[in-house]
Write a protein that holds these residues in place. Structure first.
Motif, mmCIF file in Angstrom:
data_model
loop_
_atom_site.group_PDB
_atom_site.id
_atom_site.type_symbol
_atom_site.label_atom_id
_atom_site.label_comp_id
_atom_site.label_asym_id
_atom_site.label_seq_id
_atom_site.Cartn_x
_atom_site.Cartn_y
_atom_site.Cartn_z
ATOM 1 N N UNK A 161 0.556 -1.128 0.126
ATOM 2 C CA UNK A 161 0.138 -0.073 0.322
ATOM 3 C C UNK A 161 1.297 1.212 0.364
ATOM 4 N N UNK A 162 0.872 2.024 -1.131
ATOM 5 C CA UNK A 162 1.487 3.189 -1.173
ATOM 6 C C UNK A 162 0.870 4.250 -1.067
ATOM 7 N N UNK A 163 1.598 5.638 -0.499
ATOM 8 C CA UNK A 163 0.825 6.865 0.324
ATOM 9 C C UNK A 163 0.952 7.113 -1.126
ATOM 10 N N UNK A 164 -0.606 7.929 -1.645
ATOM 11 C CA UNK A 164 -1.356 8.247 -3.226
ATOM 12 C C UNK A 164 -0.025 9.660 -3.002
ATOM 13 N N UNK A 165 0.222 10.537 -2.294
ATOM 14 C CA UNK A 165 0.573 11.790 -2.618
ATOM 15 C C UNK A 165 2.408 11.944 -2.747
ATOM 16 N N UNK A 166 2.817 10.151 -2.405
ATOM 17 C CA UNK A 166 4.381 10.171 -2.448
ATOM 18 C C UNK A 166 4.841 10.458 -3.297
ATOM 19 N N UNK A 167 3.640 10.089 -4.206
ATOM 20 C CA UNK A 167 3.929 9.380 -6.386
ATOM 21 C C UNK A 167 4.221 10.398 -6.897
ATOM 22 N N UNK A 168 5.208 10.709 -7.242
ATOM 23 C CA UNK A 168 5.001 12.035 -8.572
ATOM 24 C C UNK A 168 4.361 11.513 -9.395
ATOM 25 N N UNK A 169 4.719 10.568 -10.401
ATOM 26 C CA UNK A 169 4.670 9.925 -11.528
ATOM 27 C C UNK A 169 4.428 8.474 -11.484
ATOM 28 N N UNK A 170 3.465 7.958 -12.297
ATOM 29 C CA UNK A 170 3.606 6.591 -12.939
ATOM 30 C C UNK A 170 3.837 5.862 -14.064
ATOM 31 N N UNK A 171 5.052 4.675 -14.697
ATOM 32 C CA UNK A 171 5.908 5.276 -16.140
ATOM 33 C C UNK A 171 5.110 3.186 -15.484
ATOM 34 N N UNK A 172 4.640 3.714 -16.916
ATOM 35 C CA UNK A 172 3.650 2.062 -17.726
ATOM 36 C C UNK A 172 5.403 1.651 -18.223
ATOM 37 N N UNK A 173 5.538 0.088 -17.705
ATOM 38 C CA UNK A 173 6.344 -1.152 -18.550
ATOM 39 C C UNK A 173 5.513 -2.399 -19.066
ATOM 40 N N UNK A 174 5.324 -2.286 -19.974
ATOM 41 C CA UNK A 174 4.891 -3.232 -20.302
ATOM 42 C C UNK A 174 3.446 -4.031 -19.737
ATOM 43 N N UNK A 175 3.139 -4.966 -18.741
ATOM 44 C CA UNK A 175 2.511 -4.949 -18.034
ATOM 45 C C UNK A 175 2.603 -4.651 -16.587
ATOM 46 N N UNK A 176 3.946 -4.167 -16.365
ATOM 47 C CA UNK A 176 3.885 -3.909 -14.753
ATOM 48 C C UNK A 176 3.770 -1.867 -14.901
ATOM 49 N N UNK A 177 4.015 -1.521 -13.356
ATOM 50 C CA UNK A 177 4.428 0.017 -13.836
ATOM 51 C C UNK A 177 5.429 -0.001 -13.190
ATOM 52 N N UNK A 178 6.079 1.355 -13.096
ATOM 53 C CA UNK A 178 6.934 2.204 -12.230
ATOM 54 C C UNK A 178 6.672 3.037 -11.947
ATOM 55 N N UNK A 179 7.002 3.200 -9.626
ATOM 56 C CA UNK A 179 6.311 4.105 -9.412
ATOM 57 C C UNK A 179 7.541 5.515 -8.961
ATOM 58 N N UNK A 180 7.499 6.881 -9.600
ATOM 59 C CA UNK A 180 8.279 7.069 -9.275
ATOM 60 C C UNK A 180 7.705 8.115 -7.739
ATOM 61 N N UNK A 181 8.957 7.513 -6.621
ATOM 62 C CA UNK A 181 8.171 7.949 -6.220
ATOM 63 C C UNK A 181 8.898 9.084 -5.258
ATOM 64 N N UNK A 182 8.736 10.178 -3.912
ATOM 65 C CA UNK A 182 9.843 11.354 -3.827
ATOM 66 C C UNK A 182 11.114 10.690 -3.284
ATOM 67 N N UNK A 183 11.240 9.641 -2.847
ATOM 68 C CA UNK A 183 13.030 9.014 -2.943
ATOM 69 C C UNK A 183 13.175 8.015 -2.830
ATOM 70 N N UNK A 184 12.002 7.227 -3.933
ATOM 71 C CA UNK A 184 12.901 6.010 -4.208
ATOM 72 C C UNK A 184 11.871 6.036 -5.945
ATOM 73 N N UNK A 185 12.309 4.530 -6.992
ATOM 74 C CA UNK A 185 11.430 3.855 -7.737
ATOM 75 C C UNK A 185 11.123 2.806 -7.104
ATOM 76 N N UNK A 186 10.555 2.354 -7.560
ATOM 77 C CA UNK A 186 9.908 1.200 -6.941
ATOM 78 C C UNK A 186 8.824 0.289 -8.534
ATOM 79 N N UNK A 187 9.534 -1.047 -8.735
ATOM 80 C CA UNK A 187 8.104 -1.700 -9.666
ATOM 81 C C UNK A 187 7.593 -2.788 -9.507
ATOM 82 N N UNK A 188 6.897 -2.435 -9.980
ATOM 83 C CA UNK A 188 5.740 -3.300 -9.204
ATOM 84 C C UNK A 188 5.029 -3.669 -10.954
ATOM 85 N N UNK A 189 3.928 -4.627 -9.640
ATOM 86 C CA UNK A 189 3.554 -6.257 -11.086
ATOM 87 C C UNK A 189 2.130 -5.488 -10.988
#
Length: 306
Positions: A208-236
């Motif tokens: 569960x990711x805080x919405x306010x922490x997300x700067x942008x969301x990048x599509x990666x085929x069937x996954x996504x990369x969440x660009x957070x304030x302090x890190x990037x997280x690849x999710x399925x």
């Protein structure tokens, strides 16, 4: 050293006569070609000069220049002499019009009736007609001395907060203490209202990711990369699955990106810059529509006082 402090919040007028020229099609309530600097109103007079300057009207500034005035400005600009300063504008302005808001100006007691000093801080926002969207925190120092014709400006220095200058850029966007403070304010606000979380699949479990922490969301085929304030997280979880859960502050730039407009610092052809300095591409065919949509979202947020 005694300091007289004048704070002018957004929309406030520090004196009875109008200071602010409106350039959005409204008829201006007042526009002075020259300014008479007085000790009692030196902060208000300086604020007026700067507002008119950022509205692309340098005449009030020209009217108070001492012959030997020195101008230090952003981009390592150094100009000496009133005529040399005026010559900088012979071909017009190289910047768009800006609105000066959130001003905080204070007069420094110099110990001499013939010397006046004003220190100011303010934030610049581009006018509706500008071809760029950005914000910039500025600092200014104006020094006046008594001459036969009245007080004249002999030194002015305008710079970005914390003297963070980037080459010849007029309004640099970069990771700075200002950015950190802005992010901290966003996070503090998120804890008070609309503190939603985004459920995503990550490494075989649900996070569960805080919405306010997300700067942008990048599509990666069937996954996504969440660009957070302090890190990037690849999710399925695909960007299509995430879309229905996103709040109204998220805007779809194109098929591959959603951007959180709370983190937008600047829009220009054909890219968008976040307050951390990260750049996202904007499709050329949709540039004007995207620029208009995000501008409206940012202005709506400002009008709501967030």
């Amino acid at each position: 050293m005694h300091i007289q402090h004048i704070i002018c919040p957004i929309g406030a007028k520090p004196m009875d006569k109008p200071l602010f020229k409106v350039y959005s099609g409204e008829k201006s309530r007042e526009r002075r070609v020259s300014v008479e600097i007085k000790k009692e109103t030196v902060c208000e007079d300086t604020l007026y000069i700067l507002r008119e300057y950022y509205h692309l009207n340098p005449e009030p500034l020209f009217s108070v220049l001492a012959d030997d005035c020195v101008w230090l400005s952003i981009g390592n600009l150094l100009v000496s002499g009133a005529e040399a300063i005026k010559a900088q504008f012979k071909n017009g302005f190289i910047m768009p019009a800006f609105e000066l808001e959130e001003p905080s100006f204070r007069q420094i007691e110099t110990g001499s009736d013939g010397q006046l000093m004003v220190l100011g801080e303010y934030t610049l926002y581009p006018s509706e007609q500008a071809e760029v969207i950005c914000t910039a925190k500025q600092r200014a120092t104006f020094c006046y001395r008594q001459e036969n014709v009245g007080f004249r400006l002999y030194h002015m220095h305008v710079s970005n907060e914390y003297t963070e200058l980037v080459g010849d850029e007029i309004f640099p966007v970069q990771v700075s203490r200002q950015t950190y403070q802005y992010v901290q304010r966003l996070l503090k606000e998120s804890g008070k209202k609309d503190n939603r979380r985004l459920a995503v699949k990550e490494n075989g479990s649900v996070s569960f990711i805080e919405m306010s922490m997300i700067q942008c969301i990048q599509a990666l085929e069937r996954e996504s990369i969440l660009h957070l304030v302090n890190e990037k997280r690849q999710v399925q979880t695909s960007i299509k699955e995430l879309e229905p859960e996103l709040p109204s502050c998220f805007y779809r730039l194109h098929r591959s990106y959603f951007v959180n407009c709370n983190y937008v610092a600047k829009i220009e052809r054909y890219k968008l810059t976040l307050i951390t300095g990260e750049e996202l591409p904007i499709p050329k065919m949709r540039y004007m529509q995207i620029r208009s949509d995000i501008t409206e979202m940012i202005q709506r947020k400002r009008a709501n006082g967030r």
